[in-house]
Each structure stands twice: as structure tokens, then as C-alpha cells.
Design an enzyme around this catalytic site. Sequence first.
Site, PDB file in Angstrom:
ATOM      1  N   LYS A  66       0.855  -1.185   0.000  1.00 20.09           N
ATOM      2  CA  LYS A  66       0.000   0.000   0.000  1.00 20.09           C
ATOM      3  C   LYS A  66       0.896   1.241   0.000  1.00 20.09           C
ATOM      4  O   LYS A  66       1.523   1.570   0.996  1.00 20.09           O
ATOM      5  CB  LYS A  66      -0.923   0.058   1.224  1.00 20.09           C
ATOM      6  CG  LYS A  66      -2.044   1.080   0.957  1.00 20.09           C
ATOM      7  CD  LYS A  66      -2.621   1.724   2.179  1.00 20.09           C
ATOM      8  CE  LYS A  66      -1.823   2.841   2.736  1.00 20.09           C
ATOM      9  NZ  LYS A  66      -1.726   4.045   1.884  1.00 20.09           N
TER      10      LYS A  66
ATOM     11  N   GLU B 137      10.297   1.535  10.013  1.00 16.09           N
ATOM     12  CA  GLU B 137      11.261   2.583   9.673  1.00 16.09           C
ATOM     13  C   GLU B 137      10.530   3.903   9.870  1.00 16.09           C
ATOM     14  O   GLU B 137       9.686   4.269   9.048  1.00 16.09           O
ATOM     15  CB  GLU B 137      11.711   2.457   8.215  1.00 16.09           C
ATOM     16  CG  GLU B 137      12.322   1.119   7.840  1.00 16.09           C
ATOM     17  CD  GLU B 137      13.719   0.940   8.379  1.00 16.09           C
ATOM     18  OE1 GLU B 137      14.342   1.945   8.803  1.00 16.09           O
ATOM     19  OE2 GLU B 137      14.197  -0.201   8.411  1.00 16.09           O
TER      20      GLU B 137
HETATM   21  P1  NAD Z   1       2.486   8.466   7.388  1.00 14.69           P
HETATM   22  O1  NAD Z   1       2.810   7.704   8.631  1.00 14.69           O
HETATM   23  O2  NAD Z   1       1.408   9.438   7.431  1.00 14.69           O
HETATM   24  O3  NAD Z   1       2.109   7.442   6.214  1.00 14.69           O
HETATM   25  C1  NAD Z   1       2.969   6.395   5.815  1.00 14.69           C
HETATM   26  C2  NAD Z   1       2.126   5.283   5.225  1.00 14.69           C
HETATM   27  O4  NAD Z   1       1.352   4.712   6.264  1.00 14.69           O
HETATM   28  C3  NAD Z   1       1.129   5.755   4.167  1.00 14.69           C
HETATM   29  O5  NAD Z   1       1.005   4.764   3.172  1.00 14.69           O
HETATM   30  C4  NAD Z   1      -0.141   5.888   4.955  1.00 14.69           C
HETATM   31  O6  NAD Z   1      -1.300   5.780   4.175  1.00 14.69           O
HETATM   32  C5  NAD Z   1      -0.017   4.729   5.921  1.00 14.69           C
HETATM   33  N1  NAD Z   1      -0.775   4.849   7.163  1.00 14.69           N
HETATM   34  C6  NAD Z   1      -1.110   5.981   7.830  1.00 14.69           C
HETATM   35  N2  NAD Z   1      -1.856   5.677   8.906  1.00 14.69           N
HETATM   36  C7  NAD Z   1      -1.993   4.331   8.916  1.00 14.69           C
HETATM   37  C8  NAD Z   1      -2.675   3.417   9.778  1.00 14.69           C
HETATM   38  N3  NAD Z   1      -3.367   3.824  10.840  1.00 14.69           N
HETATM   39  N4  NAD Z   1      -2.589   2.102   9.488  1.00 14.69           N
HETATM   40  C9  NAD Z   1      -1.892   1.662   8.424  1.00 14.69           C
HETATM   41  N5  NAD Z   1      -1.264   2.488   7.563  1.00 14.69           N
HETATM   42  C10 NAD Z   1      -1.294   3.808   7.815  1.00 14.69           C
HETATM   43  O7  NAD Z   1       3.883   9.084   6.924  1.00 14.69           O
HETATM   44  P2  NAD Z   1       4.097  10.061   5.685  1.00 14.69           P
HETATM   45  O8  NAD Z   1       3.608  11.397   6.070  1.00 14.69           O
HETATM   46  O9  NAD Z   1       3.607   9.414   4.440  1.00 14.69           O
HETATM   47  O10 NAD Z   1       5.692  10.056   5.592  1.00 14.69           O
HETATM   48  C11 NAD Z   1       6.495  10.861   6.354  1.00 14.69           C
HETATM   49  C12 NAD Z   1       7.022  10.118   7.568  1.00 14.69           C
HETATM   50  O11 NAD Z   1       7.715   8.937   7.167  1.00 14.69           O
HETATM   51  C13 NAD Z   1       8.014  10.926   8.340  1.00 14.69           C
HETATM   52  O12 NAD Z   1       7.775  10.800   9.726  1.00 14.69           O
HETATM   53  C14 NAD Z   1       9.343  10.289   7.989  1.00 14.69           C
HETATM   54  O13 NAD Z   1      10.361  10.469   8.912  1.00 14.69           O
HETATM   55  C15 NAD Z   1       8.969   8.875   7.851  1.00 14.69           C
HETATM   56  N6  NAD Z   1       9.943   8.165   7.034  1.00 14.69           N
HETATM   57  C16 NAD Z   1      10.772   7.265   7.627  1.00 14.69           C
HETATM   58  C17 NAD Z   1      11.758   6.624   6.870  1.00 14.69           C
HETATM   59  C18 NAD Z   1      12.691   5.636   7.484  1.00 14.69           C
HETATM   60  O14 NAD Z   1      13.227   4.822   6.747  1.00 14.69           O
HETATM   61  N7  NAD Z   1      12.925   5.643   8.767  1.00 14.69           N
HETATM   62  C19 NAD Z   1      11.865   6.886   5.538  1.00 14.69           C
HETATM   63  C20 NAD Z   1      11.006   7.816   4.983  1.00 14.69           C
HETATM   64  C21 NAD Z   1      10.027   8.442   5.736  1.00 14.69           C
END
Ligand code: NAD
Length: 447
Positions: A148, A223
Site C-alpha cells: 500500500k 522505519e
Molecule cells: P504516514 O505515517 O502518514 O504514512 C505512511 C504510510 O502509512 C502511508 O502509506 C499511509 O497511508 C499509511 N498509514 C497511515 N496511517 C496508517 C494506519 N493507521 N494504518 C496503516 N497504515 C497507515 O507518513 P508520511 O507522512 O507518508 O511520511 C512521512 C514520515 O515517514 C516521516 O515521519 C518520515 O520520517 C517517515 N519516514 C521514515 C523513513 C525511514 O526509513 N525511517 C523513511 C522515509 C520516511
Amino acid sequence: MIDVYNPATEQVIGAVPETADVDPAVAAARAALGPWSALPRAARAAHLAALRDLLAAHAEELAALITAEMGAPLAISRKVQVGLPIAVLSSMVDLLAGDEPQERIGNSLVVRDPVGVVAAITPWNYPLHQTVAKLAPALAAGNTVVHKPSEVAPLSALRLHELVREAGLPDGVYNLVTGYGDPTGAALAGHPGVDLVSFTGSTGAGRTVAALAAKNLTRVSLELGGKSANVVLPDADLAAAVKVGVGNCLLNSGQTCTAWTRLLVHESQHDEAVGLAVAAASRYTVGDPTDPATRLGPLASAAQRDRVLSYVERGRAAGAKLANEPGSVPDVGYYVAPVVFADVDPESVIAQEEIFGPVLSIIRYRDEDDAVRIANGTRYGLAGSVWSGSPERALAVARRLRTGQVDVNGASFNPLAPFGGIGDSGYGRELGVHGYEEFTSVKAVQL
Ligand code: NAD
């Protein structure tokens, strides 16, 4: 349908369905698992090599698509957003060359099995890379995948899905479901037919995903976010450390989980470092990401722009000193010009929370112990950096940092090194052999 916006033009450039039922995708992955995992390693390697070659053949198209869906400057899209997934696929092809390594412990033969059906949930900031960083090792190890992508930038995943088919991979090994985090991502994370959830995203969503998976005792790897420190020791080349540090912080408009968003400098060098950082930041041309002169594109969404601006306001309200004049940005598009805060209190909100935008906090320290204490003084632990004229001293400080990765004196990113964090940055590792092993389960056979 969910509309997808180009953050530079604010125009809708596509739409993806909201998947209400993830059962068919999980069932397809389950059905494909037996035949895929039974393939010899060389056959799986050939499939991944074919996919790698197709990505390379379509690199320009993919780079343009990613720039359109999330705003990275085209040069960054070419080099990082598309270059890295190609390198990751190659690394898995190389890893599969030769026989499976087996470990002997006394009368035991220790082998690695695939875990099964993997749910991959990914964010929008490096949409293709974060997908391939899961897909390539998962498939290499003999698993099948339900993915997803982020609802903000799902178009590159759709194109990847087409290329997977074109590369001739069997039906069902890579299944795509589009939709919001809740309900689609949540349904996948809590699905009893999933054997491992590999999640990249925010710490808050990671917590929810881990809780959903726990109901089924499903394995999880997370991550998550970061608030990484760039520790510049007094004997370092200050100009180089600040220049590289600002570049690292501003990469991808600050939307990089490993970004060194806290610059820690000795109190005697604070003012000089602020001057250098402001000068470096002023050289980042903000604008149209398709213009070769642009170094800072828009943020990926209006929501992300608003979030970043609200952090800047909170920083000012809490007394942090804004060191640079806010630069001008185009009228249309979700832009934020680089922001440099000086004399930041290490306990303040802007020094503790992940902002995920082009915002640098400069923090003074008294001595080496104080620098380590401040660097380790957040709940995150993803990346970091140490600069010193003495590589031994830098390494000694690097060893004291509570984090998953540290770069000494600007050393380059290694796509074969284990990547991941501790604390609020999550657990589990991606990339290289450690990333491959994350998608295996260990079996001991006594002989
Ligand atoms: P997000 O957590 O909002 O979303 C990430 C993914 O999770 C999306 O596909 C989203 O639809 C899904 N998601 C959201 N809520 C969910 C739930 N309740 N259940 C299941 N899936 C859910 O993050 P974002 O805004 O898309 O990305 C930015 C974040 O990602 C930042 O905090 C960044 O630091 C982190 N990030 C971490 C890494 C790493 O490798 N550590 C790499 C890139 C980004």
C-alpha cells in the site's frame, strides 16, 4: 477515488481507487507464495535483474513522474529517487548469486526460510525507493508482497506494478492496494493472512500499525521518523561540516527521515557556524522542480507545507532566533524557503520533534560530553554525523551516539549498509544483507 496533486502546480494529475477490501490481494499473494518461494535463487535473481533493467530503461519517465507527484527537483529524482532503487535491485541480484549461505552450529544446520506474505506500507517522500527497499529483498528471499503506497504519491507505485508485470514476474508476487492509511493500510496491517508487516512512515502511524499487527502476533519492522544530530567537534573543518550539513538537512526539501536537522556546534563557534549556515542556505534556489537551476522544490502536499510553517511559528513563539530572512517563494505551489534557527534550546519543540521540512536548528554545546548528551537527547535515533580533524576521535563519538547510522566527516551513503533506527525511529533494518535477513525466518535442522 483519491486525487493526486502536483505540489508545484497544485493541479490534479491523477487519481487512484480507494481499496475497500484487501482480502483478494492477500489471497493472491498467498496463492503465489508456494511457487515463488520454490524457485531456485538464480531464477528469482533473473526476475529481479529483469525488473532492474526495466527501471533503468524507464528511469527518465519514472523520475519525471516522481517529481510530478511529490515535488523533488528532477536531478534528485534521477539520482536518488530512481538511482537508489536500481542500485538496491542490483544488490539483491548480487546477493542471490551463488548458493544459499548456511550456518553450522554443532549438529545443527541453520537455514533461512521466507517469512511468507509481506505487507509493505510506504510513505511519499521517496516513494519508489521505499517500495523497492522492501519489495526487492522480500522477493529475493522468496516472499510475496501486498503493497500500500502513500495516498499522497501513489503514481510511481502504479507504474512499478506495470513494470513488474512487463518484466515477467509471476502474477500474485507483487500486489498493489491503494487507499488511505485508515482504512486500507490498517486493514492490511491487521490482516490475519499477513506474516510480516514492513512499514515506513511516521512514528504515530507506526505505533498504530504495530498494535494492529500484534493482535495476530504478526512480525513487524518499522522505519520511522528522525531528529538526527550533526555533531561538529571544535577541531573539525567547520566550513565543510556546515556546508555538507545544510545540504543534508535540505535534501528533498527537508523531507528525508535521516536529515541532520540539528546542527550541534561548540559554543565558541556558534556565531561563525550560524553565518556559514545562513550563507549556505541562501544558495538553495527555490522553485519549479523541473527547472535544472532549482535545488529546493515544493513540499509534497499543502498539509505538509502547513505543518512545517506551524512549527516555524512555534519555534519563534518559543523564543528561538530566526537567523535568516525568509526567502521568497512562488505564488503557486506548496513551497517553504529554508529556515535557519540559531541558539535553539535543545529541549524545545523544534529541537525535539520531526518537522520534515527545510528547517535547521543550530544548538550550542559546552564540551564533548555535552554534545553527546544533546545528540542523544531526543526519543529518535535514526541517523547522525560527527566531524573532527581526528578520525579516531570522530569514531569514538560516533560509537556513543544512540542511533542506527552515523556518517563521519561527510562519508557517503552506503546502500549496502543496514538502515534503520532505535527508539521512536523504529526497529528492524533495511538494505544489504541485513535488509534481506529481515524478510527471512531462521530454522535450525539437527543432523
Ligand atoms: P504516514 O505515517 O502518514 O504514512 C505512511 C504510510 O502509512 C502511508 O502509506 C499511509 O497511508 C499509511 N498509514 C497511515 N496511517 C496508517 C494506519 N493507521 N494504518 C496503516 N497504515 C497507515 O507518513 P508520511 O507522512 O507518508 O511520511 C512521512 C514520515 O515517514 C516521516 O515521519 C518520515 O520520517 C517517515 N519516514 C521514515 C523513513 C525511514 O526509513 N525511517 C523513511 C522515509 C520516511
